[in-house]
Design a protein around this motif. Structure first.
Motif: not given
Length: 287
Positions: A96-102, A105-122
């Motif tokens: 996750v540290q390497e992803i956050d530094a790229d 990759l960080r932008e893609f992960a944030i978009a994917g995480g936001a989608s997963a958050f709405k379905v599972n965490c919201a």
């Protein structure tokens, strides 16, 4: 054979139909309209031959070209998935540290995480991740189990007090009814509330300081700022997870409530957990 009736006012022949003395004029449609109508009929026939159009019992005619909007959509989805594969592969291979530094990759992960958050965490944390009574706000900088990337990833992956995961965060505040006298519980409640607000009785709060040091500091710290390694909340800020006020603190001391968060690693997989980690960390409260 009788001659057709001619309307006296317009001089136009009538159709022979009559209703209560009212006759229908026999005005033919304009030729351009008639030819347009014929063209639309031919167009409909041609369309029905070329494309799926006629419903059958279990399906429909395939048409000469075999076109399908579903097939076209599936092609678009396949292309989108193919373009995402390289990012998913990189996320799976990196920390996750390497992803956050790229940045890419960080932008893609944030978009994917936001989608997963709405379905599972919201459902618990809210669509804006602002939480609610008993559910932490993920936008602030108040973290029970730590707010850095590694800590957030561990919490998401293994949950909190989740029986199905042996690596879950586990800590419980004991009830103090058998340890403290009722007056002592009131004293410590007044002291804790007085850390950020005005206590109802300053004398109770003053006496509660020693009660706190003797019974609560081991987990919450002598300064009451909490300990992330134990999941003990910071009591010296103005953020309250379950309820506010001395009465609420007293109830928690007497009969503590403990939240449970499921472990998501087994449900979502390591890649999605990493994306959620980057997304939650990006909300502004991550350290």
């Amino acid at each position: 054979m009788s001659e057709n009736h001619i309307d006296e006012l317009s001089g136009v022949e009538t159709t022979g139909h009559e209703w209560d003395g009212i006759r229908e004029l026999n005005n033919p449609m304009p030729r351009w309209w008639v030819w347009t109508f014929y063209v639309t009929i031919l167009w409909a026939i041609g369309y029905a031959i070329a494309y799926p159009a006629i419903p059958m019992i279990t399906s429909a005619t395939k048409g000469y070209f075999g076109y399908s909007t579903r097939a076209e959509l599936q092609q678009d989805l396949d292309l989108a998935k193919a373009s995402q594969t390289k990012f998913h592969d990189l996320i799976a291979a990196k920390t996750v540290q390497e992803i956050d530094a790229d940045p890419a990759l960080r932008e893609f992960a944030i978009a994917g995480g936001a989608s997963a958050f709405k379905v599972n965490c919201a459902p618990c944390h809210g669509s804006g991740a602002s939480g609610g009574p008993g559910f932490p706000n993920l936008n602030d900088d108040d973290w029970l189990w730590g707010g850095d990337l590694e800590a957030i990833q561990t919490t998401i992956a293994h949950g909190i007090r989740f029986d199905g995961d042996t690596e879950t965060h586990a800590s419980e505040m004991p009830p103090f009814t058998d340890v403290l006298q009722p007056i002592q519980m009131k004293q410590v409640a007044a002291y804790v509330w007085g850390l950020t607000n005005t206590p109802s009785d300053p004398a109770l709060a003053e006496a509660g300081k020693q009660v706190f040091l003797d019974n609560c500091a081991a987990c919450h710290g002598e300064d009451a700022k909490g300990k992330a390694e134990m999941g003990a909340p910071d009591l010296a800020d103005a953020i309250w997870l379950k309820a506010r006020g001395e009465d609420a603190i007293l109830r928690q001391v007497a009969s503590p409530k403990h939240g449970v968060m499921p472990a998501w690693a087994g449900r979502l997989g390591d890649t999605t957990v990493k994306e959620l980690t980057i997304f939650v960390h990006s909300l502004g409260g991550g350290t």
